[in-house]
Design a protein around this motif. Structure first.
Motif, PDB file in Angstrom:
ATOM      1  N   LEU A   5       0.833  -1.212   0.000  1.00 17.35           N
ATOM      2  CA  LEU A   5       0.000   0.000   0.000  1.00 17.35           C
ATOM      3  C   LEU A   5       0.867   1.261   0.000  1.00 17.35           C
ATOM      4  N   PHE A   6       1.947   1.214   0.780  1.00 19.04           N
ATOM      5  CA  PHE A   6       2.842   2.374   0.821  1.00 19.04           C
ATOM      6  C   PHE A   6       3.500   2.607  -0.537  1.00 19.04           C
ATOM      7  N   THR A   7       3.917   1.518  -1.204  1.00 16.24           N
ATOM      8  CA  THR A   7       4.553   1.641  -2.526  1.00 16.24           C
ATOM      9  C   THR A   7       3.580   2.210  -3.547  1.00 16.24           C
ATOM     10  N   MET A   8       2.329   1.714  -3.531  1.00 15.34           N
ATOM     11  CA  MET A   8       1.323   2.213  -4.466  1.00 15.34           C
ATOM     12  C   MET A   8       1.015   3.690  -4.195  1.00 15.34           C
ATOM     13  N   THR A   9       0.947   4.050  -2.918  1.00 15.16           N
ATOM     14  CA  THR A   9       0.694   5.454  -2.567  1.00 15.16           C
ATOM     15  C   THR A   9       1.807   6.336  -3.078  1.00 15.16           C
ATOM     16  N   TRP A  10       3.039   5.899  -2.883  1.00 18.27           N
ATOM     17  CA  TRP A  10       4.197   6.686  -3.324  1.00 18.27           C
ATOM     18  C   TRP A  10       4.199   6.868  -4.839  1.00 18.27           C
ATOM     19  N   ARG A  11       3.871   5.785  -5.574  1.00 19.46           N
ATOM     20  CA  ARG A  11       3.855   5.875  -7.035  1.00 19.46           C
ATOM     21  C   ARG A  11       2.746   6.817  -7.515  1.00 19.46           C
ATOM     22  N   ASN A  12       1.584   6.731  -6.870  1.00 14.87           N
ATOM     23  CA  ASN A  12       0.491   7.621  -7.266  1.00 14.87           C
ATOM     24  C   ASN A  12       0.837   9.086  -6.973  1.00 14.87           C
ATOM     25  N   MET A  13       1.583   9.321  -5.902  1.00 17.30           N
ATOM     26  CA  MET A  13       2.010  10.679  -5.586  1.00 17.30           C
ATOM     27  C   MET A  13       2.970  11.203  -6.650  1.00 17.30           C
ATOM     28  N   LEU A  14       3.861  10.334  -7.125  1.00 18.50           N
ATOM     29  CA  LEU A  14       4.842  10.755  -8.117  1.00 18.50           C
ATOM     30  C   LEU A  14       4.215  10.961  -9.489  1.00 18.50           C
ATOM     31  N   ARG A  15       3.110  10.287  -9.781  1.00 22.64           N
ATOM     32  CA  ARG A  15       2.474  10.433 -11.103  1.00 22.64           C
ATOM     33  C   ARG A  15       1.902  11.826 -11.312  1.00 22.64           C
ATOM     34  N   SER A  16       1.444  12.435 -10.230  1.00 27.18           N
ATOM     35  CA  SER A  16       0.876  13.781 -10.325  1.00 27.18           C
ATOM     36  C   SER A  16       1.598  14.679  -9.326  1.00 27.18           C
ATOM     37  N   LYS A  17       2.795  15.075  -9.715  1.00 31.12           N
ATOM     38  CA  LYS A  17       3.668  15.796  -8.776  1.00 31.12           C
ATOM     39  C   LYS A  17       3.071  17.126  -8.342  1.00 31.12           C
ATOM     40  N   ARG A  18       2.463  17.856  -9.278  1.00 33.58           N
ATOM     41  CA  ARG A  18       1.934  19.178  -8.917  1.00 33.58           C
ATOM     42  C   ARG A  18       0.814  19.061  -7.896  1.00 33.58           C
ATOM     43  N   THR A  19      -0.119  18.121  -8.156  1.00 27.95           N
ATOM     44  CA  THR A  19      -1.213  17.922  -7.210  1.00 27.95           C
ATOM     45  C   THR A  19      -0.694  17.465  -5.862  1.00 27.95           C
ATOM     46  N   THR A  20       0.281  16.571  -5.871  1.00 35.80           N
ATOM     47  CA  THR A  20       0.849  16.060  -4.621  1.00 35.80           C
ATOM     48  C   THR A  20       1.522  17.166  -3.824  1.00 35.80           C
ATOM     49  N   VAL A  21       2.296  18.003  -4.507  1.00 43.41           N
ATOM     50  CA  VAL A  21       2.997  19.084  -3.819  1.00 43.41           C
ATOM     51  C   VAL A  21       2.007  20.049  -3.175  1.00 43.41           C
ATOM     52  N   ILE A  22       0.954  20.405  -3.933  1.00 38.61           N
ATOM     53  CA  ILE A  22      -0.038  21.344  -3.395  1.00 38.61           C
ATOM     54  C   ILE A  22      -0.763  20.715  -2.203  1.00 38.61           C
ATOM     55  N   GLN A  23      -1.119  19.410  -2.339  1.00 36.85           N
ATOM     56  CA  GLN A  23      -1.781  18.726  -1.227  1.00 36.85           C
ATOM     57  C   GLN A  23      -0.907  18.723   0.027  1.00 36.85           C
ATOM     58  N   LEU A  24       0.354  18.327  -0.165  1.00 38.51           N
ATOM     59  CA  LEU A  24       1.252  18.231   0.987  1.00 38.51           C
ATOM     60  C   LEU A  24       1.531  19.592   1.609  1.00 38.51           C
ATOM     61  N   LEU A  25       1.791  20.586   0.752  1.00 37.92           N
ATOM     62  CA  LEU A  25       2.073  21.916   1.288  1.00 37.92           C
ATOM     63  C   LEU A  25       0.882  22.458   2.072  1.00 37.92           C
ATOM     64  N   SER A  26      -0.305  22.238   1.526  1.00 42.81           N
ATOM     65  CA  SER A  26      -1.507  22.710   2.207  1.00 42.81           C
ATOM     66  C   SER A  26      -1.662  22.043   3.571  1.00 42.81           C
ATOM     67  N   LEU A  27      -1.480  20.713   3.591  1.00 46.98           N
ATOM     68  CA  LEU A  27      -1.601  19.995   4.858  1.00 46.98           C
ATOM     69  C   LEU A  27      -0.493  20.378   5.832  1.00 46.98           C
ATOM     70  N   ILE A  28       0.741  20.495   5.338  1.00 46.94           N
ATOM     71  CA  ILE A  28       1.876  20.820   6.205  1.00 46.94           C
ATOM     72  C   ILE A  28       1.692  22.195   6.832  1.00 46.94           C
ATOM     73  N   ILE A  29       1.290  23.166   6.006  1.00 47.25           N
ATOM     74  CA  ILE A  29       1.094  24.528   6.531  1.00 47.25           C
ATOM     75  C   ILE A  29      -0.055  24.559   7.537  1.00 47.25           C
ATOM     76  N   GLY A  30      -1.166  23.901   7.175  1.00 47.86           N
ATOM     77  CA  GLY A  30      -2.312  23.873   8.087  1.00 47.86           C
ATOM     78  C   GLY A  30      -1.984  23.186   9.403  1.00 47.86           C
ATOM     79  N   LEU A  31      -1.275  22.051   9.334  1.00 46.92           N
ATOM     80  CA  LEU A  31      -0.914  21.322  10.546  1.00 46.92           C
ATOM     81  C   LEU A  31       0.114  22.086  11.376  1.00 46.92           C
ATOM     82  N   THR A  32       1.047  22.763  10.708  1.00 44.21           N
ATOM     83  CA  THR A  32       2.048  23.553  11.434  1.00 44.21           C
ATOM     84  C   THR A  32       1.385  24.691  12.195  1.00 44.21           C
ATOM     85  N   CYS A  33       0.500  25.410  11.520  1.00 45.67           N
ATOM     86  CA  CYS A  33      -0.226  26.497  12.200  1.00 45.67           C
ATOM     87  C   CYS A  33      -1.036  25.954  13.362  1.00 45.67           C
TER      88      CYS A  33
END
Length: 804
Positions: A5-33
């Motif tokens: 499951l982790f490998t499949m998740t990682w591959r799906n994240m790499l397939r759509s790098k822009r969407t993944t980056v925006i998702q992660l940045l949004s979550l990271i910023i929200g969680l940090t705040c």
């Protein structure tokens, strides 16, 4: 299985790098705040929690008439409580004063706490050296904190027995207090036996006066159920003994839990500036808002990315995967992504903590306590469900046959859900934007409104009555010194004394007034405008205030009053000159004084209170009426060397007293320091919320675009112009943003009106701010949608229709 499951998740994240980056940045910023605010909130709620039996300790506040509670109480109150009220098992006192410590060739001003012998058994400080039971037994003992030991002896151990020259007398170090980052309302100051404070009093009998309030009293009460009855009994006891001794009519005692004193912020004269429970609760709400925005962004982006994974869902369903299995699979994917974002947010929080502490003036530390670990686990689960729940449900419910044919039906329910999410995002963003601007305008109003005095280029020195006459005579010759004076209190400091004013025409009409004894040149030094009459003059022998204790009717001295008191007398400032006012009470004796001048109202405290009626009396000598503050006005553009000249003159007159000064402008700014900090934080979070909202809109618009590509292509073939397609997209989304704005406006109006009402001097809620913020949100939404629509109209219709 987990590894797969982790490998499949990682591959799906790499397939759509822009969407993944925006998702992660949004979550990271929200969680940090979220984590930073939760750490700050926990810090604010844990003041004094490190003291043993803190839940049984109460600070005793005094309420006079309908004024705000004050922390200062009579010096004798602690003994009265333990002697007459068995519910109070122990009591201790803290009085505060400025001292001067000579070390080598330097003299340093320090704030000192004068305490009872039981202070260190009452509050369980950890000592590096010394014995808590004997540290304060002798009047020549001094207890210092670890930082002060390093400052004066360059070490924190083996300092027992070392000497410090305090106010010209030798004191022996008897203990060193270990540094603690635990938040406390008792500051880390030099600790001295309270007998030394008694020696500073003008008269020994002040120790037993019921109407001389100079100490903060703490009491231990093991049974909280007795507090209501004890409060009533102590209030009656106090009322009987102090009645008629001052201008106040009604006195009450309140027992405030030690764990509540920091955030309640109702009492004046606290040992440290109090916090604000209202602002803490507000930031808790904002932290959840930002977390919700991050979850919405994750949901919208994941849903938009689901089109790419539609065939994968169709194949899995065709091979026999059930909707529940698919939902669980995608939910676990969301868990992995959230776990990664939470780890990154934790690291970012640790990196930003120093800067955050500097911004908020706090000492928050990040340690993996059970409370923090539990918070992180709950946050991980909640964010996973909130952010990943809908995308997992959306993917698992896709129709396999339709998906394999290239048909994806989002459904009316799904469309409505995403629109609701977008409305929530822009409602939050609009609320924060309006709030940050209105709060900023109110703070600007407070800092620029007329205060009744000129705070620029004024030095303030606490104490110094012994050297004042000689000091004034010498420094008045300095070219950069405009004037100097001394007074009992100054602007930014609450009035400490009061009186009752009566007129001959209405002797029963009692007017409570603040009383500020001052020396010559006070109004010139403070820049307080004279409205009518004259100020105190040396050539007028009737000006100085002299109190005849044997025959109070012979008490003499002229008065200067403020404009508020003139208004309370129903008199024009010009008409009140020459009138006589009666001061005093029936018990202490009445005495008449002539009004010689009326001055402009002066704000002695922040703008949450009205300017009180005031009388000014002339103290010809500083010691006559216990003058406490020296004010020195320097000319504009003064030479900085004059500060050194002032210090040299001061030390030449008394080398044992440090020349410690503050700028009046800095004291004024300190009144609103907490609000200024909170405003900066609010502005930062507003910016983050706007970015998240725009990102969420971009995700929803992109999702809609992918679903509408063939529709757009057909419209283009049928002759639709680009502006028509732009307009179609704008209409779809800007209507939703407009709805969010209309939802946010009344909420913001109600909340801000309630917030502004706490200020006596406040702005009128600006309607144009609501309009400007609405326009900004609409403009940002329009630009975002336009960017997405631009990608649609520049594609060739033929190529679009050829796609599956």
């Amino acid at each position: 299985m987990i590894s797969l499951l982790f490998t499949m998740t990682w591959r799906n994240m790499l397939r759509s790098k822009r969407t993944t980056v925006i998702q992660l940045l949004s979550l990271i910023i929200g969680l940090t705040c979220f984590m930073l605010i939760q750490l700050y909130v926990s810090h604010q709620h844990n003041f004094n929690a490190h003291f043993k039996n803190a839940e049984n300790i109460y600070r005793i506040n005094l309420i006079r008439d309908d004024n705000r509670p004050q922390t200062l109480t009579p010096l004798r109150l602690a003994e009265e409580l333990t002697s007459n009220f068995p519910e109070v098992t122990e009591a201790t006192r803290i009085s505060v004063s400025t001292i001067s410590i000579r070390n080598g060739s330097g003299v340093f001003a320090e704030r000192a706490l004068f305490v009872d012998e039981n202070f260190f058994s009452f509050f369980d400080y950890t000592l590096i050296e010394g014995d808590v039971h004997t540290a304060l037994l002798a009047p020549d003992k001094v207890v210092i904190h670890e930082a002060q030991a390093l400052k004066y002896f360059s070490r924190s151990t083996q300092v027992i027995g070392e000497q410090l020259n305090i106010n010209g007398k030798p004191y022996q170090v008897s203990a060193v207090i270990k540094y603690s980052a635990a938040p406390s309302t008792i500051p880390n100051e030099v600790v001295l036996p309270i007998q030394n404070y008694f020696q500073q009093l003008p008269n020994e009998r002040w120790q037993t006066l019921w109407n001389f309030n100079a100490t903060i009293t703490f009491a231990k009460i093991t049974q909280a159920t007795v507090i209501p009855s004890l409060t009533a009994n102590v209030s009656d006891y106090y009322q009987q003994r102090v009645e008629g001794l001052s201008s106040y009519k009604r006195y009450r005692i309140m027992f405030e839990p030690l764990l509540d004193v920091y955030l309640n912020a109702t009492a004046t004269r606290s040992l440290i500036p109090p916090g604000s429970r209202e602002m803490v609760d507000t930031f808790v709400l904002i932290s959840f808002m930002l977390l919700v925005l991050a979850c919405i962004n994750f949901t919208n982006l994941a849903t938009a990315a689901s089109l790419r994974r539609a065939r994968e869902v169709g194949v899995k369903k065709a091979l026999g995967a059930s909707p529940n299995q698919l939902a669980l699979h995608y939910l676990i994917e969301s868990l992995f992504i959230t776990l990664f974002a939470l780890g990154a947010a934790l690291a970012l929080t640790a990196m930003l903590l120093d800067a955050f502490n500097q911004l908020m003036g706090s000492q928050i530390s990040l340690s993996l306590t059970f409370e923090l670990v539990l918070t992180l686990i709950l946050t991980l689960l909640c964010v996973t469900l909130l952010a990943g729940g809908y995308p997992a449900l959306f993917l698992s419910r896709m129709n396999a046959a339709l998906v394999l044919k290239g048909v994806i039906d989002a459904g009316k329910g799904g469309i409505l859900f995403r629109r609701i999410l977008m409305i929530i995002q822009f409602t939050i963003a609009t609320l924060l934007l309006i709030a940050s601007i209105v709060v900023s305008l109110q703070m600007h109003h407070l800092s620029t409104m007329t205060q009744g005095y000129d705070r620029e280029n004024v030095l303030i020195i606490n104490r110094g009555s012994a050297v004042y006459p000689d000091f004034k005579r010498q420094v008045s010759r300095f070219g950069d010194v405009v004037s100097l004076s001394m007074s009992h209190t100054i602007p930014t400091k609450a009035t400490r004394t009061s009186a009752i004013v009566r007129t001959h025409e209405a002797p029963d009409n009692e007017i409570w007034v603040g009383n500020n004894p001052v020396s010559y040149d006070y109004f010139r030094t403070m820049g307080i405008k004279l409205l009518s009459g004259r100020v105190f003059q040396r050539q007028s022998p009737g000006d100085p205030y002299f109190e005849n204790e044997q025959n109070t009717a012979n008490t003499r001295g002229n008065l200067i009053i403020n404009a508020t008191l003139a208004a309370r007398l129903n008199a024009d400032p010009n008409d009140v000159i020459g009138r006589y006012l009666t001061l005093g009470s029936v018990n202490e004796g009445l005495h008449r004084h002539q009004v010689i001048g009326v001055v402009e109202d002066t704000h002695h405290v922040d703008a949450s209170q009205h300017v009180p009626p005031m009388v000014y009396v002339l103290s010809e000598k500083p010691e006559d009426l216990a003058l406490r503050w020296i004010a020195i006005r320097l000319k504009a553009g003064f030479n900085p060397d004059v500060l050194q000249q002032l210090e040299q003159t001061w030390l030449a007159l008394d080398s044992s007293k440090a020349f410690k000064y503050e700028w009046l402008a800095s004291l004024f700014d300190a009144q609103y320091h907490n609000q200024a900090q909170h405003l900066q934080l609010l502005g930062l979070f507003t910016l983050i919320a706007m970015v998240m909202s725009v990102t969420g809109l971009y995700a929803v618009a992109s999702f809609t675009l992918l679903q509408s590509l063939k529709e757009i292509a057909i419209r283009q073939i049928m002759g639709a112009q680009n502006w028509q397609i732009y307009g179609l997209f704008q209409l779809r989304f800007c209507v939703l943003v407009l709805f969010a704005i209309l939802l946010a406006l009344p909420i913001a109006f109600i909340l801000l009106i309630d917030w502004l009402n706490q200020y006596v001097y406040r702005i009128v809620l600006p309607v144009d701010v609501f309009a400007i913020c609405s326009f900004v949100c609409l403009a940002l939404a329009g630009i975002t949608v336009q960017m997405v629509a631009f990608n649609a109209v520049r594609s060739r219709p033929v190529e679009t229709l050829k796609r599956d």
